[in-house]
Design an enzyme around this catalytic site. Structure first.
Site, PDB file in Angstrom:
ATOM      1  N   GLY A 144       8.421  -4.393  -1.071  1.00 44.82           N
ATOM      2  CA  GLY A 144       8.805  -5.221   0.084  1.00 44.82           C
ATOM      3  C   GLY A 144       9.612  -4.450   1.106  1.00 44.82           C
ATOM      4  N   ASN A 197      -3.855   2.501   2.609  1.00 42.19           N
ATOM      5  CA  ASN A 197      -2.691   1.965   1.896  1.00 42.19           C
ATOM      6  C   ASN A 197      -3.153   1.424   0.530  1.00 42.19           C
ATOM      7  OD1 ASN A 197      -0.074   0.838   1.352  1.00 42.19           O
ATOM      8  ND2 ASN A 197       0.240   0.662   3.555  1.00 42.19           N
ATOM      9  N   THR A 198      -2.269   0.713  -0.150  1.00 46.03           N
ATOM     10  CA  THR A 198      -2.601   0.193  -1.484  1.00 46.03           C
ATOM     11  C   THR A 198      -3.575  -0.988  -1.401  1.00 46.03           C
ATOM     12  OG1 THR A 198      -0.627  -1.166  -1.326  1.00 46.03           O
ATOM     13  CG2 THR A 198      -0.423   0.902  -2.532  1.00 46.03           C
ATOM     14  N   GLY A 218      -4.621   8.005  -1.761  1.00 45.69           N
ATOM     15  CA  GLY A 218      -5.077   7.095  -2.806  1.00 45.69           C
ATOM     16  C   GLY A 218      -5.511   7.819  -4.053  1.00 45.69           C
ATOM     17  N   CYS A 258       0.965  -2.853   4.914  1.00 44.53           N
ATOM     18  CA  CYS A 258       1.761  -3.119   3.715  1.00 44.53           C
ATOM     19  C   CYS A 258       1.394  -4.497   3.162  1.00 44.53           C
ATOM     20  CB  CYS A 258       3.257  -3.065   4.020  1.00 44.53           C
ATOM     21  SG  CYS A 258       4.240  -3.474   2.570  1.00 44.53           S
ATOM     22  N   GLY A 269      -2.491   4.825  -7.443  1.00 41.53           N
ATOM     23  CA  GLY A 269      -2.648   5.690  -8.622  1.00 41.53           C
ATOM     24  C   GLY A 269      -4.102   6.063  -8.869  1.00 41.53           C
ATOM     25  N   LYS A 301       9.793   6.793   3.941  1.00 44.94           N
ATOM     26  CA  LYS A 301       9.633   5.386   3.565  1.00 44.94           C
ATOM     27  C   LYS A 301       9.410   4.587   4.852  1.00 44.94           C
ATOM     28  CE  LYS A 301       9.794   1.555   1.265  1.00 44.94           C
ATOM     29  NZ  LYS A 301       8.603   1.202   0.474  1.00 44.94           N
ATOM     30  N   GLY A 302       8.670   3.489   4.784  1.00 51.80           N
ATOM     31  CA  GLY A 302       8.438   2.640   5.952  1.00 51.80           C
ATOM     32  C   GLY A 302       9.751   2.224   6.592  1.00 51.80           C
ATOM     33  N   ASN A 355       7.088   6.947   8.930  1.00 52.28           N
ATOM     34  CA  ASN A 355       6.233   5.791   8.681  1.00 52.28           C
ATOM     35  C   ASN A 355       6.936   4.585   9.299  1.00 52.28           C
ATOM     36  OD1 ASN A 355       5.519   3.314   6.751  1.00 52.28           O
ATOM     37  ND2 ASN A 355       3.823   4.756   6.605  1.00 52.28           N
TER      38      ASN A 355
HETATM   39  C1  LIG Z   1       6.355   2.248  -4.755  1.00 55.51           C
HETATM   40  C2  LIG Z   1       5.500   2.445  -3.550  1.00 55.51           C
HETATM   41  C3  LIG Z   1       6.033   2.214  -2.262  1.00 55.51           C
HETATM   42  C4  LIG Z   1       5.251   2.374  -1.133  1.00 55.51           C
HETATM   43  N1  LIG Z   1       5.795   2.165   0.105  1.00 55.51           N
HETATM   44  C5  LIG Z   1       5.052   2.364   1.225  1.00 55.51           C
HETATM   45  C6  LIG Z   1       5.618   2.217   2.528  1.00 55.51           C
HETATM   46  O1  LIG Z   1       6.805   1.943   2.703  1.00 55.51           O
HETATM   47  N2  LIG Z   1       4.808   2.417   3.616  1.00 55.51           N
HETATM   48  C7  LIG Z   1       3.479   2.757   3.474  1.00 55.51           C
HETATM   49  O2  LIG Z   1       2.783   2.924   4.483  1.00 55.51           O
HETATM   50  N3  LIG Z   1       2.930   2.911   2.246  1.00 55.51           N
HETATM   51  C8  LIG Z   1       3.672   2.728   1.132  1.00 55.51           C
HETATM   52  N4  LIG Z   1       3.112   2.912  -0.116  1.00 55.51           N
HETATM   53  C9  LIG Z   1       1.700   3.337  -0.221  1.00 55.51           C
HETATM   54  C10 LIG Z   1       1.588   4.858  -0.429  1.00 55.51           C
HETATM   55  O3  LIG Z   1       2.123   5.569   0.666  1.00 55.51           O
HETATM   56  C11 LIG Z   1       0.133   5.297  -0.664  1.00 55.51           C
HETATM   57  O4  LIG Z   1      -0.600   5.090   0.520  1.00 55.51           O
HETATM   58  C12 LIG Z   1      -0.532   4.540  -1.792  1.00 55.51           C
HETATM   59  O5  LIG Z   1       0.345   4.434  -2.862  1.00 55.51           O
HETATM   60  C13 LIG Z   1      -1.846   5.157  -2.273  1.00 55.51           C
HETATM   61  O6  LIG Z   1      -1.681   6.492  -2.711  1.00 55.51           O
HETATM   62  P1  LIG Z   1      -1.416   6.933  -4.255  1.00 55.51           P
HETATM   63  O7  LIG Z   1      -2.481   6.297  -5.085  1.00 55.51           O
HETATM   64  O8  LIG Z   1      -1.477   8.419  -4.195  1.00 55.51           O
HETATM   65  O9  LIG Z   1      -0.063   6.422  -4.591  1.00 55.51           O
HETATM   66  C14 LIG Z   1       3.885   2.760  -1.265  1.00 55.51           C
HETATM   67  C15 LIG Z   1       3.357   2.986  -2.540  1.00 55.51           C
HETATM   68  C16 LIG Z   1       4.138   2.852  -3.675  1.00 55.51           C
HETATM   69  C17 LIG Z   1       3.539   3.115  -5.024  1.00 55.51           C
END
Ligand SMILES: Cc1cc2nc3c(=O)[nH]c(=O)nc-3n(C[C@H](O)[C@H](O)[C@H](O)COP(=O)(O)O)c2cc1C
Ligand SMILES: Cc1cc2nc3c(=O)[nH]c(=O)nc-3n(C[C@H](O)[C@H](O)[C@H](O)COP(=O)(O)OP(=O)(O)OC[C@H]3O[C@@H](n4cnc5c(N)ncnc54)[C@H](O)[C@@H]3O)c2cc1C
Ligand code: FES
Lengths: 316, 262
Positions: free
Chosen positions: A88, A208-209, A256, A146, A230, A61-62, A115
């Site tokens: 957050g 990232n997202t 992603g 983030c 997702g 986790k970050g 991270n």
């Molecule tokens: C609930 C949740 C928490 C996340 N927390 C972090 C984080 O703390 N640091 C980070 O770099 N990415 C974070 N992400 C992003 C994921 O690491 C990932 O890059 C992103 O969800 C895209 O991949 P996926 O579609 O396979 O989930 C988070 C994603 C989700 C869904």
């Protein structure tokens, strides 16, 4: 906690002797399947599900300098084939991570990437200084992307000078591998990947997202604004991987929308040296193992003995 | 306790009221579920609905598990369409249970309608050694009739309140908190599960005023269900500090005095 899977089809049977090992910088990983930050805690919950030493790497986790409580209000919202989150950065802070979590990860024999989520250059620097002595940490994934905190992190993804200076400082501070996690929602992501390469980063994580929003039509108000992840984002991220791979030489780590072996293999073919399993962990806690098995099955079928020989086979 | 990820065959999916169903399916867990624990459920090979959904373990035996669910949206409506021999996937048992190691002189269990789903196993466990009474609230008289018939095998005292009875009713008219307010006796400890608004007013109008120790099973939208995503947190006061705790991991059962009501 141990999770036993019943009634699932997981492939076995080895014919070709397979090599799944990949390298990022000087670091070697036993396979290209990593778990994405924020979707795997600090490995504890899933260590009861399966043997996490089987993963290429666990990304934590970050981590921030001080513990963070995260955001108030609704934090997750489902959309078709996706999830919007605004956690957050709730995390235990780097000191408690070292005190309470690293021992367990070591016991599990996990390969760990931290991270790192700072709000200023100084914070990023201080977190890395604290983690440097931890042998278990193979490298850092710098989270400048983030979308869920009011200020900090993502500002670095919008400002090339800030971004460049940050990476310069961090590069001087560590010999471990340095990966930068880019934001798909920030300006020109390809330019940022180029800067990361110029500043000596060992890889970029794409991505990232995506910044996103949902409106509640009854209340005529914003329901949630946060980061989209997702299966819904997979084709968009695949395209980014193809484009970035064309522009830079350093390894790309894809993140992603992976939800099965095929989507993971598409990323490898598009040039990703490793892939991260994120949101899919929530749907199937054993998914990473299924994906490792699925990649092996594909290699057998395609008569490929070295995973590195398919990385980047498809180009634009 | 081992947590199991299982693809299970449905044994029965029975209608209890217009919108409430009891689903029984194969149990693959070697351990017994503890009262208050839940399962995180999804359809086999579906990406839509995308996330799993949490449901309390209503009952179990060596071979079967059951959940009692109310149709409120897409997943629950699709669940209600499933038939014998269809497959569902569950992950469980999850969460921390109700405290069932103590005995109480007088125990009250309070359910807001479908909240009984999260309390049934607890009642079954506790009714032998405790003077236990159930208070349960419904919207309509028909609903109350059907539930009371359904809960008969428990052989416990049931006090029902109905929000919207037609004409002269055998039930108390109003919500469950109003019914409890009129109660002159008191209890040692109260356990409750139901909609947030009900729990909130139960807390401010009864628990706080009468200083009754109470434990609530809380609701939250969940993703992982096992403590890794931080998506399901609620605010909890602990040792003078307010922190976000995970409903799926530290909960779903919390001491009512520790919950910060927004
Ligand atoms: C609930 C949740 C928490 C996340 N927390 C972090 C984080 O703390 N640091 C980070 O770099 N990415 C974070 N992400 C992003 C994921 O690491 C990932 O890059 C992103 O969800 C895209 O991949 P996926 O579609 O396979 O989930 C988070 C994603 C989700 C869904
Ligand atoms: C620990 C726990 C145990 C539960 N046990 C039971 C049970 O035994 N029986 C039962 O019928 N229900 C139970 N629930 C609630 C159940 O999970 C939701 O009703 C279900 O997720 C709704 O899914 P849906 O797709 O049908 O509804 P959706 O289409 O997702 O949503 C319909 C409406 O319900 C709301 N909603 C969705 N999920 C939740 C949730 N988890 N909490 C509160 N509101 C929600 C949505 O915001 C929306 O307004 C439990 C919840 C938790 C957290
Ligand atoms: S649902 Fe993921 S932490 Fe509770």
């Amino acid at each position: 906690m141990l999770i036993i899977s019943c009634g699932n089809d997981r492939s076995k049977g080895v014919r070709l002797k397979l090599n799944l090992k990949i390298k990022i910088g000087k670091a070697e990983f036993k396979n290209p399947v990593f778990t994405a930050s924020g979707t795997f805690g600090y490995g504890e919950e899933y260590a009861d599900v399966f043997d996490i030493s089987k993963l290429g790497a666990v990304i934590t986790k970050g981590l921030t300098l001080k513990e963070r409580e995260g955001n108030e209000g609704l934090r997750i919202h489902e959309v078709p084939c996706g999830l919007i989150n605004r956690i957050g950065l709730q995390n235990v802070g780097v000191d408690d991570f070292i005190k309470e979590k690293t021992h367990f990860l070591k016991e599990q024999n996990a390969a760990v990437i931290a991270n790192v989520a700072g709000f200023s250059e100084n914070e990023f620097y201080s977190i890395i200084r604290k983690l440097e002595g931890q042998d278990i940490i193979k490298g850092y994934e710098i989270n400048v992307s983030c979308p869920n905190v009011k200020k900090g992190g993502i500002e670095f993804s919008n400002d090339k000078t800030l971004f460049k200076n940050l990476l310069k400082t961090l590069r001087k501070e560590t010999k471990k591998i340095l990966i930068v996690k880019l934001s798909p929602s920030a300006g020109n992501i390809i330019n940022f990947a180029g800067i990361a390469q110029d500043e000596g980063c060992n890889a970029v994580t794409v991505a990232n997202t995506f910044k996103s929003a949902v409106i509640d039509t009854r209340k005529q108000k914003i329901k949630i604004r946060g980061g989209l992840s997702g299966p819904a984002v997979f084709p968009a991220v695949l395209n980014l991987v193809l484009e970035i791979k064309k522009a830079v030489k350093i390894p790309v780590i894809a993140s992603g929308g992976i939800y099965n072996p095929d989507t993971a293999i598409q990323f490898l073919l598009a040039g990703a040296t490793a892939v991260q399993i994120g949101t899919a962990n929530f749907i199937d806690p054993m998914i990473s193992i299924s994906i490792i098995d699925g990649i092996k099955k594909y290699m057998q079928e395609q008569k490929i003995n070295d995973i590195n020989s398919i990385i980047g086979k498809v180009k634009i | 306790m081992k947590k199991i990820l299982s693809t299970s065959r449905i044994i029965e999916n029975r209608k209890i009221t217009d919108d409430t169903f009891l689903m029984k399916f194969e149990n693959r867990n070697p351990d017994k579920p503890l009262p208050g624990q839940f399962l995180n459920i999804k359809f086999k090979d579906h990406l839509d609905p995308f996330l799993r959904r949490p449901f309390a373990v209503f009952d179990f035996d060596r071979k079967t598990l059951s959940i009692l669910y109310k149709v409120v949206g897409r997943t629950t409506s699709m669940l209600s369409q499933l038939q014998k021999n269809d497959l569902i996937e569950y992950l469980g048992f999850l969460g921390e249970p109700f405290d069932r190691d103590r005995t109480f002189n007088k125990l009250w269990v309070v359910a807001g309608g479908i909240g009984i789903g999260g309390l049934h196993l607890f009642i079954k466990n506790m009714k032998q050694n405790n003077d236990l009474e159930l208070f349960i609230g419904f919207n309509t008289e028909e609903e109350a009739d059907a539930f009371i018939r359904f809960l008969k095998p428990l052989h416990i005292r049931i006090n029902a309140a109905v929000m919207d009875p037609k004409g002269k009713s055998k039930y108390f008219k109003g919500n469950i908190v109003k019914l409890l307010k009129k109660e002159t006796k008191r209890c040692d400890t109260l356990f409750a599960c139901g909609p947030e608004l009900m729990l909130k007013s139960l807390y401010s109008d009864i628990i706080q005023k009468k200083r009754i120790p109470a434990y609530f099973s809380m609701d939250a939208i969940m993703a992982c269900g096992i403590g890794s995503c931080m998506g399901c947190t609620i605010k909890i006061k602990e040792k003078g500090l307010t922190r976000f705790k995970r409903v799926c991991k530290e909960g779903p059962v919390f001491n009512a005095d520790h919950i910060v009501w927004e």
